[in-house]
Design a protein around this motif. Structure first.
Motif, PDB file in Angstrom:
ATOM      1  N   CYS A 113      -6.718  -8.540   2.391  1.00  0.00           N
ATOM      2  CA  CYS A 113      -5.715  -8.549   3.473  1.00  0.00           C
ATOM      3  C   CYS A 113      -4.936  -9.872   3.539  1.00  0.00           C
ATOM      4  O   CYS A 113      -5.487 -10.913   3.889  1.00  0.00           O
TER       5      CYS A 113
ATOM      6  N   TYR B 138       0.339  -4.714  -7.014  1.00  0.00           N
ATOM      7  CA  TYR B 138      -0.185  -3.972  -5.852  1.00  0.00           C
ATOM      8  C   TYR B 138      -1.495  -4.568  -5.359  1.00  0.00           C
ATOM      9  O   TYR B 138      -2.153  -5.338  -6.064  1.00  0.00           O
TER      10      TYR B 138
ATOM     11  N   ILE C  20       4.366  -1.202   2.392  1.00  0.00           N
ATOM     12  CA  ILE C  20       3.030  -1.404   2.980  1.00  0.00           C
ATOM     13  C   ILE C  20       2.573  -0.116   3.657  1.00  0.00           C
ATOM     14  O   ILE C  20       3.279   0.432   4.505  1.00  0.00           O
ATOM     15  N   ARG C  21       1.409   0.349   3.234  1.00  0.00           N
ATOM     16  CA  ARG C  21       0.879   1.580   3.838  1.00  0.00           C
ATOM     17  C   ARG C  21       0.322   1.325   5.232  1.00  0.00           C
ATOM     18  O   ARG C  21       0.421   2.158   6.126  1.00  0.00           O
TER      19      ARG C  21
ATOM     20  N   SER D   7      -6.308  -0.156  -1.465  1.00  0.00           N
ATOM     21  CA  SER D   7      -6.873  -0.013  -0.125  1.00  0.00           C
ATOM     22  C   SER D   7      -8.391  -0.144  -0.247  1.00  0.00           C
ATOM     23  O   SER D   7      -8.948   0.012  -1.334  1.00  0.00           O
TER      24      SER D   7
ATOM     25  N   ALA E 268      -2.352  -0.090  -1.077  1.00  0.00           N
ATOM     26  CA  ALA E 268      -2.006  -0.395   0.312  1.00  0.00           C
ATOM     27  C   ALA E 268      -0.733  -1.234   0.380  1.00  0.00           C
ATOM     28  O   ALA E 268       0.010  -1.166   1.346  1.00  0.00           O
ATOM     29  N   TRP E 269      -0.512  -2.072  -0.640  1.00  0.00           N
ATOM     30  CA  TRP E 269       0.727  -2.851  -0.763  1.00  0.00           C
ATOM     31  C   TRP E 269       1.246  -2.640  -2.177  1.00  0.00           C
ATOM     32  O   TRP E 269       0.468  -2.732  -3.138  1.00  0.00           O
TER      33      TRP E 269
ATOM     34  N   CYS F 128      -6.234  -2.971   3.784  1.00  0.00           N
ATOM     35  CA  CYS F 128      -5.676  -3.505   2.533  1.00  0.00           C
ATOM     36  C   CYS F 128      -6.716  -4.447   1.932  1.00  0.00           C
ATOM     37  O   CYS F 128      -7.164  -5.374   2.619  1.00  0.00           O
ATOM     38  N   ASP F 129      -7.076  -4.213   0.685  1.00  0.00           N
ATOM     39  CA  ASP F 129      -8.101  -5.031   0.048  1.00  0.00           C
ATOM     40  C   ASP F 129      -7.503  -6.417  -0.221  1.00  0.00           C
ATOM     41  O   ASP F 129      -6.463  -6.518  -0.861  1.00  0.00           O
TER      42      ASP F 129
END
Ligand code: SF4
Length: 366
Positions: A343, A234, A327-328, A237, A245-246, A340-341
Motif C-alpha cells: 500500500c 502494477y 486504482i481499483r 491486490s 490493484a494499481w 493493495c499489496d
C-alpha cells in the motif's frame, strides 16, 4: 487473456521500502463528495486541523521507516490547512517530493505561487459532477473546469498538474472526451489517476446511489481499446490472485499525438537505475518533458526505438511523458478487506501505519 505479470513489471514496493507516504493535515472540506474515504459526507463527521509539529513527526517517521521519495498530502481539503506551505517546506527541506490532492476550490494564482515557493512538486485536482459543485453537472462542465486549471498552471509554471477521476460504468462512454482533453493538454498535464468509484465507508444498510459495479479489468480494457493506455507496471491486490490493484501506463507524446508507451522492460530499467543512484524507489518525477537525448540511452529497447523512429517525423515538437494510473481501491470480501499489496497510501494513525482508505473503519472500531 495473458496473466498481468507476463506483460507488466511488478513494483517491488513494501511497507518499509515504499516511495510514497500519506499525510492528512486536516479533515475540513468545503464539499461532501459521496463515498469520501474520510467520511466528510457522513453525519457526525468531525472537522479538525492537526498540529504542524505532529505532522512533522509523521514526515520524519515516513522517511525513517518507509524510505519515501514523495509525501502525498491529502485530507479533507489540504488547501484549507493554514500551515500547508510550512508543511511542504519541511518535506522539501528533507529532500522529498510533494503531491497535493485537492478539490481545487481555493486554488488561485496567489496560493499556487506560495505552494510553488514552498517546493510543491505536483498538484492533483479532483473535479466531478457528483460533488454537488455549483455549475458542474456534466462532463462538459468538468472539462471546462479542468481547462481553467491548465491555464493557471501554465501561467505560474514550475508545479506539475494532474487530475483524479473517479469512474463508474456510466462514465465509460464519456471517457474518450476526457482522455482527448488530457492528450490535447499533455504539455501541462503530467498525471491522470482513475479510481473505481467505491463506497468504502458508507452506512452498509444504505443503498448506494451510484453504480459501483465496474471492475479494474473493464476500465483498463476500455482505456487500452481507445489507445491511450498500455499497462507497464502494477501492484497486485492482497487477496485476489491475478487481479491488480494499481496499474500504471506511461505514454510519450507530442501535441495530442502519442508516439508510444514505455513497456515493462524499460520501466523496470528506469526504476532500477533510480534505486541504484538514490537508494529509494521512484514515485513521481519533477520533469515530465523528455530531455533532448533523454531517450537515446534506452534506444536498444524496441519500444523506445520505435518512438525514436516516429520522432523523426516530428523533430521540432517537444516530447512529454503522461502517466495514467488506474486504482481499483479496497474491496470488502467476507469479513476481510482485499487491499493493495505494498500500500503506497499508508498513513500514521496513533503511531501505527494503516491504509489511509480504511482509517474511517479503524476509527469507528476504536
Ligand atoms: S490499500 Fe487503500 S490506502 Fe492503500 S493504496 Fe490501496 S486504496 Fe490506497
Amino acid at each position: 487473456m495473458k496473466a498481468i505479470e507476463q506483460y507488466c513489471y511488478r513494483l517491488p514496493w513494501t511497507a518499509d521500502d515504499n516511495p510514497n507516504g500519506w499525510i492528512e493535515p486536516t479533515t475540513f472540506c468545503q464539499l461532501k463528495c459521496p463515498g469520501c474515504y474520510r467520511g466528510v459526507d457522513k453525519e457526525g463527521h468531525k472537522s479538525e486541523h492537526f498540529l504542524l509539529e505532529e505532522l512533522k513527526k509523521q514526515v520524519d517517521a515516513h522517511i525513517r521507516e518507509r524510505n519515501i521519495q514523495t509525501l502525498s498530502i491529502a485530507g479533507g481539503e489540504p488547501l484549507l490547512y493554514p500551515e500547508l506551505p510550512e508543511l511542504i517546506s519541511y518535506a522539501t527541506e528533507k529532500g522529498l517530493r510533494t503531491m497535493i490532492y485537492t478539490n481545487g476550490i481555493g486554488l488561485d494564482e496567489q496560493l499556487l505561487g506560495k505552494l510553488k515557493q514552498a517546493g510543491a512538486t505536483q498538484i492533483l485536482v479532483h473535479v466531478d459532477r457528483f460533488q454537488g459543485r455549483k455549475g458542474v453537472n456534466s462532463i462538459t462542465d468538468v472539462i471546462r473546469e479542468h481547462r481553467k486549471y491548465c491555464e493557471l498552471f501554465r501561467k505560474t509554471g514550475g508545479v506539475n498538474l494532474g487530475f483524479i477521476q473517479p469512474v463508474t460504468k456510466a462514465c465509460l462512454a464519456e471517457l474518450p472526451l476526457l482522455t482527448g482533453f488530457f492528450s490535447q493538454n499533455r504539455d501541462i498535464i503530467s498525471l491522470v489517476v482513475f479510481t473505481l468509484y467505491r463506497e468504502i465507508c458508507w452506512d452498509h444498510k444504505k443503498k448506494p446511489t451510484i453504480d459501483t459495479s465496474i471492475t479494474i479489468d473493464e476500465l483498463i480494457s476500455h482505456l487500452t481499446g481507445h489507445k491511450v493506455f498500455r499497462a507497464a507496471s502494477y501492484l497486485p491486490s492482497t487477496h485476489t490472485p491475478g487481479e491488480p490493484a494499481w496499474v500504471f501506463s506511461y505514454a510519450i507524446g507530442t501535441g495530442n499525438r502519442i508516439l508510444g508507451f514505455l513497456d515493462k522492460r524499460v520501466y523496470r530499467s528506469i526504476q532500477k537505475n533510480y534505486y541504484r543512484y538514490k537508494a529509494r524507489h521512484l514515485f513521481i518525477s519533477k520533469n515530465y518533458q523528455v530531455k533532448p537525448g533523454g531517450l537515446h540511452k534506452y534506444f536498444y529497447f524496441p519500444s523506445i526505438f520505435r518512438i525514436l523512429v516516429k520522432r523523426l517525423s516530428h523533430p521540432a515538437k517537444d516530447l512529454f511523458f503522461q502517466t495514467y494510473l488506474v486504482i481499483r481501491g479496497p474491496l470488502k470480501k467476507g469479513d476481510h478487506w482485499d487491499l493493495c499489496d505494498g500500500c503506497p497510501d499508508a498513513m500514521y494513525y496513533k503511531g501505527k501505519l494503516e491504509p489511509s482508505c480504511l482509517l474511517e473503519e479503524i476509527q469507528r472500531r476504536n
